[in-house]
Design a protein around this motif. Sequence first.
Motif, mmCIF file in Angstrom:
data_model
loop_
_atom_site.group_PDB
_atom_site.id
_atom_site.type_symbol
_atom_site.label_atom_id
_atom_site.label_comp_id
_atom_site.label_asym_id
_atom_site.label_seq_id
_atom_site.Cartn_x
_atom_site.Cartn_y
_atom_site.Cartn_z
ATOM 1 N N ASN A 49 0.809 -1.222 0.000
ATOM 2 C CA ASN A 49 0.000 0.000 0.000
ATOM 3 C C ASN A 49 0.845 1.275 0.000
ATOM 4 O OD1 ASN A 49 0.984 0.062 2.590
ATOM 5 N ND2 ASN A 49 -0.967 -0.394 3.568
ATOM 6 N N GLY A 50 2.157 1.140 -0.053
ATOM 7 C CA GLY A 50 3.031 2.302 -0.099
ATOM 8 C C GLY A 50 3.218 2.994 1.230
ATOM 9 N N GLU A 51 2.763 2.377 2.299
ATOM 10 C CA GLU A 51 2.886 2.978 3.633
ATOM 11 C C GLU A 51 4.320 2.906 4.147
ATOM 12 O OE1 GLU A 51 0.730 4.607 5.628
ATOM 13 O OE2 GLU A 51 -0.793 4.480 4.056
ATOM 14 N N THR A 52 4.674 3.887 4.951
ATOM 15 C CA THR A 52 5.957 3.887 5.640
ATOM 16 C C THR A 52 5.896 2.871 6.776
ATOM 17 O OG1 THR A 52 6.368 6.196 5.109
ATOM 18 C CG2 THR A 52 7.555 5.294 7.001
ATOM 19 N N LEU A 53 6.946 2.080 6.907
ATOM 20 C CA LEU A 53 7.060 1.126 8.002
ATOM 21 C C LEU A 53 7.936 1.751 9.079
ATOM 22 C CD1 LEU A 53 6.651 -1.786 9.145
ATOM 23 C CD2 LEU A 53 8.838 -2.342 8.043
ATOM 24 N N ASN A 54 7.423 1.815 10.286
ATOM 25 C CA ASN A 54 8.186 2.315 11.428
ATOM 26 C C ASN A 54 8.613 1.125 12.269
ATOM 27 O OD1 ASN A 54 7.614 5.230 10.978
ATOM 28 N ND2 ASN A 54 5.522 4.511 11.261
ATOM 29 N N PHE A 55 9.783 1.226 12.892
ATOM 30 C CA PHE A 55 10.227 0.122 13.732
ATOM 31 C C PHE A 55 11.241 0.596 14.763
ATOM 32 C CE2 PHE A 55 13.253 0.255 10.305
ATOM 33 C CZ PHE A 55 14.466 -0.077 10.880
ATOM 34 N N CYS A 57 14.189 -1.611 17.081
ATOM 35 C CA CYS A 57 14.816 -2.868 17.478
ATOM 36 C C CYS A 57 15.785 -2.596 18.622
ATOM 37 C CB CYS A 57 15.558 -3.508 16.303
ATOM 38 S SG CYS A 57 14.493 -4.002 14.935
ATOM 39 N N GLN A 58 15.837 -3.532 19.568
ATOM 40 C CA GLN A 58 16.731 -3.343 20.692
ATOM 41 C C GLN A 58 17.047 -4.670 21.370
ATOM 42 O OE1 GLN A 58 13.324 -0.943 22.547
ATOM 43 N NE2 GLN A 58 14.646 -1.371 24.285
ATOM 44 N N SER A 59 18.146 -4.644 22.089
ATOM 45 C CA SER A 59 18.533 -5.745 22.963
ATOM 46 C C SER A 59 18.586 -5.176 24.379
ATOM 47 C CB SER A 59 19.898 -6.310 22.558
ATOM 48 O OG SER A 59 20.923 -5.385 22.869
ATOM 49 N N LYS A 60 19.005 -5.995 25.304
ATOM 50 C CA LYS A 60 19.145 -5.509 26.682
ATOM 51 C C LYS A 60 20.163 -4.377 26.763
ATOM 52 C CE LYS A 60 20.566 -7.050 31.248
ATOM 53 N NZ LYS A 60 21.207 -8.111 32.008
ATOM 54 N N ASP A 61 21.206 -4.449 25.918
ATOM 55 C CA ASP A 61 22.303 -3.494 25.985
ATOM 56 C C ASP A 61 22.328 -2.452 24.881
ATOM 57 O OD1 ASP A 61 23.358 -4.870 28.231
ATOM 58 O OD2 ASP A 61 24.267 -6.338 26.885
ATOM 59 N N ASP A 62 21.521 -2.611 23.842
ATOM 60 C CA ASP A 62 21.637 -1.752 22.670
ATOM 61 C C ASP A 62 20.251 -1.413 22.114
ATOM 62 O OD1 ASP A 62 22.882 -0.321 20.652
ATOM 63 O OD2 ASP A 62 23.302 -2.073 19.426
ATOM 64 N N ASP A 63 19.939 -0.130 22.026
ATOM 65 C CA ASP A 63 18.675 0.344 21.467
ATOM 66 C C ASP A 63 19.003 1.092 20.174
ATOM 67 O OD1 ASP A 63 16.267 1.568 20.818
ATOM 68 O OD2 ASP A 63 15.837 2.185 22.874
ATOM 69 N N LEU A 64 18.469 0.615 19.060
ATOM 70 C CA LEU A 64 18.765 1.230 17.765
ATOM 71 C C LEU A 64 17.884 2.440 17.472
ATOM 72 C CD1 LEU A 64 19.247 -2.030 15.705
ATOM 73 C CD2 LEU A 64 20.974 -0.640 16.834
ATOM 74 N N GLY A 65 16.923 2.731 18.350
ATOM 75 C CA GLY A 65 16.057 3.883 18.179
ATOM 76 C C GLY A 65 14.926 3.634 17.196
ATOM 77 N N VAL A 66 14.054 4.622 17.079
ATOM 78 C CA VAL A 66 12.923 4.542 16.152
ATOM 79 C C VAL A 66 13.414 4.908 14.758
ATOM 80 C CG1 VAL A 66 10.653 5.480 15.569
ATOM 81 C CG2 VAL A 66 11.249 5.064 17.960
ATOM 82 N N ARG A 67 13.051 4.075 13.800
ATOM 83 C CA ARG A 67 13.462 4.277 12.409
ATOM 84 C C ARG A 67 12.256 4.087 11.499
ATOM 85 N NH1 ARG A 67 19.136 4.033 11.751
ATOM 86 N NH2 ARG A 67 20.155 3.585 13.712
ATOM 87 N N SER A 68 12.376 4.588 10.275
ATOM 88 C CA SER A 68 11.308 4.472 9.288
ATOM 89 C C SER A 68 11.882 4.007 7.959
ATOM 90 C CB SER A 68 10.614 5.814 9.083
ATOM 91 O OG SER A 68 10.003 6.240 10.273
ATOM 92 N N LEU A 69 11.088 3.211 7.258
ATOM 93 C CA LEU A 69 11.470 2.731 5.931
ATOM 94 C C LEU A 69 10.354 3.023 4.942
ATOM 95 C CD1 LEU A 69 12.847 -0.834 6.805
ATOM 96 C CD2 LEU A 69 14.185 1.199 6.217
ATOM 97 N N ALA A 70 10.693 3.620 3.816
ATOM 98 C CA ALA A 70 9.730 3.786 2.728
ATOM 99 C C ALA A 70 9.577 2.439 2.033
ATOM 100 C CB ALA A 70 10.227 4.856 1.752
ATOM 101 N N ILE A 71 8.610 2.337 1.146
ATOM 102 C CA ILE A 71 8.352 1.092 0.428
ATOM 103 C C ILE A 71 9.634 0.599 -0.262
ATOM 104 C CG2 ILE A 71 7.550 2.232 -1.673
ATOM 105 C CD1 ILE A 71 6.063 -0.959 -0.225
ATOM 106 N N ASN A 72 9.899 -0.682 -0.131
ATOM 107 C CA ASN A 72 11.053 -1.383 -0.706
ATOM 108 C C ASN A 72 12.402 -0.974 -0.123
ATOM 109 O OD1 ASN A 72 9.477 -3.015 -2.403
ATOM 110 N ND2 ASN A 72 9.372 -1.372 -3.915
ATOM 111 N N GLU A 73 12.424 -0.165 0.914
ATOM 112 C CA GLU A 73 13.676 0.139 1.594
ATOM 113 C C GLU A 73 13.953 -0.940 2.631
ATOM 114 O OE1 GLU A 73 14.488 4.909 1.546
ATOM 115 O OE2 GLU A 73 13.380 4.112 3.247
ATOM 116 N N GLN A 74 15.221 -1.011 3.039
ATOM 117 C CA GLN A 74 15.599 -1.978 4.063
ATOM 118 C C GLN A 74 16.647 -1.392 4.988
ATOM 119 O OE1 GLN A 74 18.070 -5.290 2.277
ATOM 120 N NE2 GLN A 74 16.993 -4.558 0.453
ATOM 121 N N PHE A 75 16.722 -1.970 6.167
ATOM 122 C CA PHE A 75 17.692 -1.556 7.174
ATOM 123 C C PHE A 75 18.317 -2.823 7.745
ATOM 124 C CE2 PHE A 75 18.756 -0.837 11.652
ATOM 125 C CZ PHE A 75 19.639 0.213 11.529
ATOM 126 N N GLU A 76 19.642 -2.826 7.864
ATOM 127 C CA GLU A 76 20.339 -3.986 8.406
ATOM 128 C C GLU A 76 21.282 -3.528 9.498
ATOM 129 O OE1 GLU A 76 21.721 -7.548 6.023
ATOM 130 O OE2 GLU A 76 23.632 -6.525 6.374
#
Length: 149
Positions: A49-55, A57-76
């Motif tokens: 649907n072309g929506e932005t995906l928000n996410f 990710c974190q562990s006990k020791d590491d918080d990657l913060g809030v991030r956003s991905l447009a359609i077909n984008e990826q984060f590693e």
Amino acid sequence: MKLTCSSKAIWQLYCVVLLLALTFGSSIAWWPNQPLKKNFVRIINNLNNGETLNFRCQSKDDDLGVRSLAINEQFEFGFRVNLFGRTLYFCNLWYLNKHAVFDAFKPTMDFKAECGGSHHCIWTAKEDGIYLLNVSTNENIMKYVWENN
């Protein structure tokens, strides 16, 4: 004073170490056997649907913060499992009024098998849920359905 270590003391130490290894070996994850190997988690926005995906990710020791991905984008992101083999990453993904929270990485043999035996765990967000790619079979398997907020 000369300090010496008898062969009996060395043998006793060896037995204690062996006993500890046998006792805790089954509960320790497979990752400590590869302590220098880097692991990766990838999040892909494949929402039709072309929506932005928000996410977040974190562990006990590491918080990657809030991030956003447009359609077909990826984060590693990459990391190494801690000395005790207990590194766990979980992610919260959301778009519109839908969300899903799940373990994105667990240091277990079963989880490694679900990722296809790879050190790469690739998660794809689709409109009907969250999929995990089995790298060895190249098959996306639905693992989680979206929940409504």
